[in-house]
Scaffold this motif. Sequence first.
Motif, PDB file in Angstrom:
ATOM      1  N   ARG A 159      -4.231   3.454   2.162  1.00  0.00           N
ATOM      2  CA  ARG A 159      -4.844   2.422   3.005  1.00  0.00           C
ATOM      3  C   ARG A 159      -5.424   1.286   2.166  1.00  0.00           C
ATOM      4  O   ARG A 159      -6.465   0.708   2.491  1.00  0.00           O
ATOM      5  N   CYS A 160      -4.730   0.995   1.080  1.00  0.00           N
ATOM      6  CA  CYS A 160      -5.094  -0.104   0.192  1.00  0.00           C
ATOM      7  C   CYS A 160      -3.840  -0.929  -0.101  1.00  0.00           C
ATOM      8  O   CYS A 160      -2.722  -0.452   0.057  1.00  0.00           O
ATOM      9  N   SER A 161      -4.037  -2.167  -0.525  1.00  0.00           N
ATOM     10  CA  SER A 161      -2.927  -3.020  -0.932  1.00  0.00           C
ATOM     11  C   SER A 161      -3.251  -3.670  -2.270  1.00  0.00           C
ATOM     12  O   SER A 161      -4.422  -3.890  -2.618  1.00  0.00           O
ATOM     13  N   LEU A 162      -2.182  -3.990  -3.007  1.00  0.00           N
ATOM     14  CA  LEU A 162      -2.289  -4.628  -4.310  1.00  0.00           C
ATOM     15  C   LEU A 162      -1.420  -5.886  -4.302  1.00  0.00           C
ATOM     16  O   LEU A 162      -0.224  -5.821  -4.004  1.00  0.00           O
ATOM     17  N   PHE A 163      -2.042  -7.031  -4.588  1.00  0.00           N
ATOM     18  CA  PHE A 163      -1.340  -8.312  -4.611  1.00  0.00           C
ATOM     19  C   PHE A 163      -1.386  -8.909  -6.012  1.00  0.00           C
ATOM     20  O   PHE A 163      -2.307  -8.634  -6.788  1.00  0.00           O
ATOM     21  N   ALA A 164      -0.404  -9.743  -6.314  1.00  0.00           N
ATOM     22  CA  ALA A 164      -0.351 -10.458  -7.585  1.00  0.00           C
ATOM     23  C   ALA A 164      -0.390 -11.955  -7.329  1.00  0.00           C
ATOM     24  O   ALA A 164       0.227 -12.456  -6.381  1.00  0.00           O
ATOM     25  N   THR A 165      -1.127 -12.676  -8.169  1.00  0.00           N
ATOM     26  CA  THR A 165      -1.166 -14.133  -8.109  1.00  0.00           C
ATOM     27  C   THR A 165      -1.366 -14.655  -9.524  1.00  0.00           C
ATOM     28  O   THR A 165      -1.357 -13.885 -10.497  1.00  0.00           O
ATOM     29  N   ARG A 166      -1.539 -15.955  -9.663  1.00  0.00           N
ATOM     30  CA  ARG A 166      -1.849 -16.582 -10.939  1.00  0.00           C
ATOM     31  C   ARG A 166      -2.933 -17.631 -10.717  1.00  0.00           C
ATOM     32  O   ARG A 166      -2.972 -18.272  -9.661  1.00  0.00           O
ATOM     33  N   CYS A 181       1.366 -15.693  -4.103  1.00  0.00           N
ATOM     34  CA  CYS A 181       1.016 -14.349  -3.643  1.00  0.00           C
ATOM     35  C   CYS A 181       2.274 -13.488  -3.547  1.00  0.00           C
ATOM     36  O   CYS A 181       3.242 -13.861  -2.871  1.00  0.00           O
ATOM     37  N   ASP A 182       2.238 -12.359  -4.237  1.00  0.00           N
ATOM     38  CA  ASP A 182       3.301 -11.349  -4.140  1.00  0.00           C
ATOM     39  C   ASP A 182       2.643 -10.000  -3.899  1.00  0.00           C
ATOM     40  O   ASP A 182       1.670  -9.648  -4.577  1.00  0.00           O
ATOM     41  N   LYS A 183       3.175  -9.255  -2.946  1.00  0.00           N
ATOM     42  CA  LYS A 183       2.659  -7.916  -2.693  1.00  0.00           C
ATOM     43  C   LYS A 183       3.331  -6.940  -3.643  1.00  0.00           C
ATOM     44  O   LYS A 183       4.565  -6.832  -3.679  1.00  0.00           O
ATOM     45  N   LEU A 184       2.521  -6.215  -4.403  1.00  0.00           N
ATOM     46  CA  LEU A 184       3.057  -5.293  -5.395  1.00  0.00           C
ATOM     47  C   LEU A 184       3.200  -3.871  -4.869  1.00  0.00           C
ATOM     48  O   LEU A 184       4.164  -3.179  -5.175  1.00  0.00           O
ATOM     49  N   ASP A 185       2.225  -3.430  -4.074  1.00  0.00           N
ATOM     50  CA  ASP A 185       2.247  -2.034  -3.633  1.00  0.00           C
ATOM     51  C   ASP A 185       1.189  -1.844  -2.556  1.00  0.00           C
ATOM     52  O   ASP A 185       0.273  -2.652  -2.401  1.00  0.00           O
ATOM     53  N   ASN A 186       1.340  -0.754  -1.799  1.00  0.00           N
ATOM     54  CA  ASN A 186       0.277  -0.336  -0.886  1.00  0.00           C
ATOM     55  C   ASN A 186       0.346   1.185  -0.723  1.00  0.00           C
ATOM     56  O   ASN A 186       1.431   1.775  -0.666  1.00  0.00           O
ATOM     57  N   ALA A 187      -0.812   1.792  -0.674  1.00  0.00           N
ATOM     58  CA  ALA A 187      -0.958   3.236  -0.502  1.00  0.00           C
ATOM     59  C   ALA A 187      -2.436   3.521  -0.326  1.00  0.00           C
ATOM     60  O   ALA A 187      -3.294   2.687  -0.646  1.00  0.00           O
TER      61      ALA A 187
END
Length: 329
Positions: A132-139, A124-130
């Motif tokens: 009132r949302c968040s965007l995560f990356a995984t595999r 899990c890596d957090k890519l961005d938030n704005a």
Amino acid sequence: MSAQLPACQLLERYYGQAARLCPVAPPEDTWLLTHSAAMVSDNVALRQQWQASERLAVSPFEPFDYLPEGQVVLFWPKAHQLGKWWLEWLCHVLPDNTPLDIVGEHQGGIKRVPKMLDELGMSCDKLDNARRCSLFATRTVKMEAPESAWQTFDALDMRLVSHPGVFGHGKVDEGTQLLLQALEETLPKKTLKVLDMGCGDGIISAWLAKRGHAVTAVDVSAFAAEACRRTLHDNALDGTVLESDVYSALEGERFDVIVSNPPFHQERDISYGPSTRLIDEAPEHLNAKGQLILVANAFLPYPERLQRALGGFETLSDNRRFRVYRATK
């Protein structure tokens, strides 16, 4: 054209106008459609919109035999267990180590995603938030097909099968109980051709089939349609189950009775669109003297619409919270 919904606005901010995505369980947003090559959704109405724009759109219950073009992005649903099902399904159908991003609103539970990924053994890596949302990356990691989310419970002398995200998941709601009581008292004791509109997990369909009626069940959700099929199967009952955007899969077909506990929520928003179509188009799908019987929260403005569409109605039951209406063609 800019994104309209907060989660899509976050994707636009992160990926830019060169974005090429493959969204899973997406909302309706024109920017997202424009910047996607394909999508996966349980919602047949949304899939039909994408297909009309010459985009590949598939159900999670169809054979999954292609590798998606572009970045796979899962839109996190408000039902936590449904989100887990989508994660496990993606890990099952995609090659191991496929990049997967997850986006969602904070009020929809996206902040719980890192913990769930950790429990599933995923990075899990957090890519961005704005917005009132968040965007995560995984595999993805290799997993078996998800079955644990399906829930079986007993009610009304039947075995019912349900799935997260399906209306009334795991229980028989008060409105449905009131509707079934009214049907017990008013339906004639003969075989009728009945349409269960918005079948959910098949409670009403199974109840009708158990009493000898010829049942067709439809729902816009593939999860609901699959739950209804499993409910009928587990009770050794017959019935036709279709994915349908209200009457879209029923062109030219007519019924003696249309029964419904129609939804009026789209995620967190109130939406009368499907219920309006249910009532307005009912005369085209009813036989002569056919009946539309539906249950609704008492505050909903259905009486006026029933009056306009079918020329009148009667109230069969009213417990102050819910009312059962009947209109005859």
